[in-house]
Structures are given as structure tokens and as C-alpha cells.
Design an enzyme around this catalytic site. Structure first.
Site, PDB file in Angstrom:
ATOM      1  N   LYS A  15       0.888  -1.313   0.080  1.00 60.21           N
ATOM      2  CA  LYS A  15       0.292  -0.237  -0.189  1.00 60.21           C
ATOM      3  C   LYS A  15       0.644   1.498  -0.013  1.00 60.21           C
ATOM      4  CE  LYS A  15       0.687   1.334   4.394  1.00 60.21           C
ATOM      5  NZ  LYS A  15       1.886   1.844   4.741  1.00 60.21           N
TER       6      LYS A  15
ATOM      7  N   GLY B 299       7.688   1.823   4.843  1.00 61.16           N
ATOM      8  CA  GLY B 299       6.291   2.619   4.277  1.00 61.16           C
ATOM      9  C   GLY B 299       5.007   1.866   3.765  1.00 61.16           C
TER      10      GLY B 299
ATOM     11  N   ASP C 169      -1.982  -1.681  10.509  1.00 62.34           N
ATOM     12  CA  ASP C 169      -1.932  -1.859   8.955  1.00 62.34           C
ATOM     13  C   ASP C 169      -2.760  -2.611   8.595  1.00 62.34           C
ATOM     14  OD1 ASP C 169      -1.114   0.767   9.006  1.00 62.34           O
ATOM     15  OD2 ASP C 169       0.924   0.122   7.910  1.00 62.34           O
TER      16      ASP C 169
END
Ligand code: C5P
Length: 286
Positions: free
Chosen positions: A12, A102, A138
Site C-alpha cells: 500500500k 512504509g 495496518d
């Protein structure tokens, strides 16, 4: 299991990430927009007699209990009502999503593993979704995919209408950033700003509040964001807690040109595409 089960774990980017404050549980309150992209790891799950084990083709990726896939296995095993440690299954992880980047690689691998083990050990999908948030903030996003608003720790999810498709250039510096450390820098800088001038209030929606604290320690981040904008990206920002910086482009040609122009000995570039929710769910096997 008659043959190996193969599951894809997609990365993502965060189109925006606003840090709203600190929480009593040590986490930060967020307002973020997640977006799935085509870059993915692949997990191959197969039957093999003996204790559970994990292999990975990336020597930097932990293949011991530090890897969330191990925790996913232990949790689903228990949810299936089985005793002891997981066994008679082995996972081979083909790592393509860089670590500490990230891009949610570790979380996506964990979500893919939860789905695979749920199928294997016949645990209800709803039950493994509940486990997801315990493995990481997440992880629940990777049960949804596409364009999603995340509140709370980033785990209170509100699926949005998918953003129009875009070509994505990922610029991967030759250093990683730990998520915990990036949030620690945000804390430190906010405290400093408060002590000196009271801090700034910027209400712009499309920005990443972790970008400034990370770029203050790694100035290359700021230079990459500018370079991507100069190369024609209509949006460029750091993803999550970094170190990846992404740029969005209208055409594959423009993206490829920017990727070649930005590659250097200190950073790698990749071109991929955004995935909307139906594409994500089909490709991830949800
Ligand atoms: O949930 P996860 O293990 O991925 O988070 C890693 C670390 O990042 C947390 O331990 C916390 O320090 C930080 N974090 C945070 N606020 C969030 C998400 C992560 O402070 N919303």
C-alpha cells in the site's frame, strides 16, 4: 492440502497521513488514506510434516518468530482449537516489497498468511479479521484493499470510492525507517515546536505529517519529493513512515521516464499501478 496454496500480499501507499495526537495505548491517532498498489510478495503455503517453519528469499527478512507470519500461524492455530505449536505446514515467502519502507509489506504478509491459514485450518474469515488488528495497526486494511480511509490507529476502516487509476513511481532510498522511530521523531519535534513557537496548524488534506520529522533526519526524502514533482508527478509524498517516496503519474511512459531519471546509486526506483478494490480483492483472493 493436496497441492501448494499460493497467495499474493500487495503493498500500500498512504495518499495522505495526518497525525492527530497521541493515545494512552502508546499509539498515535491517525487520519490516513490507504491505496493498494500492484507490487506484491508471494506466499506459498504447503503441507510438510513437522513443526511449522518459514523460509524467505530475502536475507534481510526475518524468518523466525520476529516475522508476523509466525504470529499469524500461532493465532489461527489456536482459533482452530488446536493445541501446542502450529505444525505440518511450511511457508515460503518471496519478498518483493522492501522492508522498513512504509509500504506495509510485513502487515500485508501477515494478512495474507491469516487468510491462507484460515482456509487451511477451517477458521471463519470473520474470526481472523478480528485477529488482524492485534498483529499490527495496518493489518486490517489488507482484508479490504483499494482506497480506504483509516482512523484510530489506522485500523478503523471506511472504504471510499476508489480513486482513479494512476501509475506509481516508487523511489526506494538505500536506508529504511522504523515506524516506531518515525512516530518518536514526530513526538520529539512537536514537543520542540511547542516549547519554542507553539507549533503549526496545516489543515491540508493531502500531506504526510511524518514526512517532515523523517526528512529532518534524512534530507534525501525532501529532494526526492521535489524531483518527482519536477518530473511531472501530480502528487508526490513519502509513504507511511518512509523511507519510500511515491509519485503519481497519468501515463506509463511518463512514470517510466521519471523512474529512470530518478534512479541513482543511493536509491532504486520501481514502476507499478494503483489497484482498485475489485482488482485487489480478486488478485489477493478475498
Ligand atoms: O502496529 P504496528 O506494530 O505496525 O506499529 C508499529 C509501531 O508504530 C507501534 O509500536 C507504534 O510505536 C507506532 N505507531 C503509532 N501509531 C499508529 C501506528 C503505529 O504510534 N497509529
Amino acid at each position: 492440502m493436496t497441492s501448494a496454496m499460493r497467495v499474493r500480499a500487495f503493498a500500500k501507499i498512504n495518499l495522505s497521513l495526518r497525525v492527530l495526537g497521541t493515545r494512552s495505548d502508546g499509539y498515535h491517532e491517525l487520519r490516513t488514506i490507504f491505496q493498494s498498489i500492484g507490487l506484491h510478495d508471494t506466499l506459498t503455503v504447503r503441507a510438510e510434516r513437522g513443526p511449522f517453519y518459514l523460509t524467505c528469499d530475502d536475507p534481510n527478512c526475518p524468518d523466525d518468530t520476529a516475522n508476523l507470519i509466525w504470529r499469524a500461524a500461532a493465532r489461527v492455530w489456536r482459533a482452530a482449537g488446536r493445541r501446542g505449536a502450529p505444525r505440518d505446514v511450511a511457508v515460503d515467502l518471496k519478498k518483493r516489497i522492501p522492508l522498513a519502507a512504509g509500504l506495509g509489506g510485513g502487515s500485508s504478509d501477515a494478512a495474507a498468511a491469516l487468510r491462507a491459514f484460515a482456509r487451511l485450518w477451517r477458521v471463519d474469515e470473520a474470526r481472523v479479521r478480528a485477529i488482524a488488528g492485534e498483529l499490527g495497526a495496518d493489518v486490517p486494511y489488507f482484508f479490504e484493499g483499494g482506497t480506504v480511509l483509516g482512523l484510530g490507529r489506522g485500523d478503523l476502516l471506511f472504504p471510499l470510492i476508489d480513486r482513479p487509476a494512476a501509475w506509481v513511481v516508487l523511489v526506494l532510498p538505500n536506508f529504511g525507517v522504523s515506524t516506531k522511530e518515525a512516530f518518536g521523531w514526530w513526538d520529539a519535534d512537536r514537543k520542540h515546536a511547542k516549547d519554542t513557537k507553539g507549533g503549526t496548524k496545516d489543515t491540508k488534506e493531502t500531506r504526510n505529517d511524518l514526512e517532515e520529522p523523517v526528512a529532518a533526519r534524512h534530507p534525501q526524502i525532501r529532494r526526492i519529493v521535489s524531483a518527482l514533482r519536477n518530473a511531472g508527478a501530480w502528487h508526490a509524498a513519502m509513504s507511511g513512515s518512509g523511507s519510500t517516496v511515491f509519485g503519481l503519474f497519468l501515463s506509463r511512459t511518463a512514470a517510466s521516464k521519471a523512474a529512470s531519471a530518478l534512479a541513482s546509486p543511493s536509491r532504486r526506483t520501481l514502476v507499478t499501478r494503483t489497484l482498485n478494490r475489485p482488482q485487489y480483492q480478486r488478485l489477493a483472493g478475498i
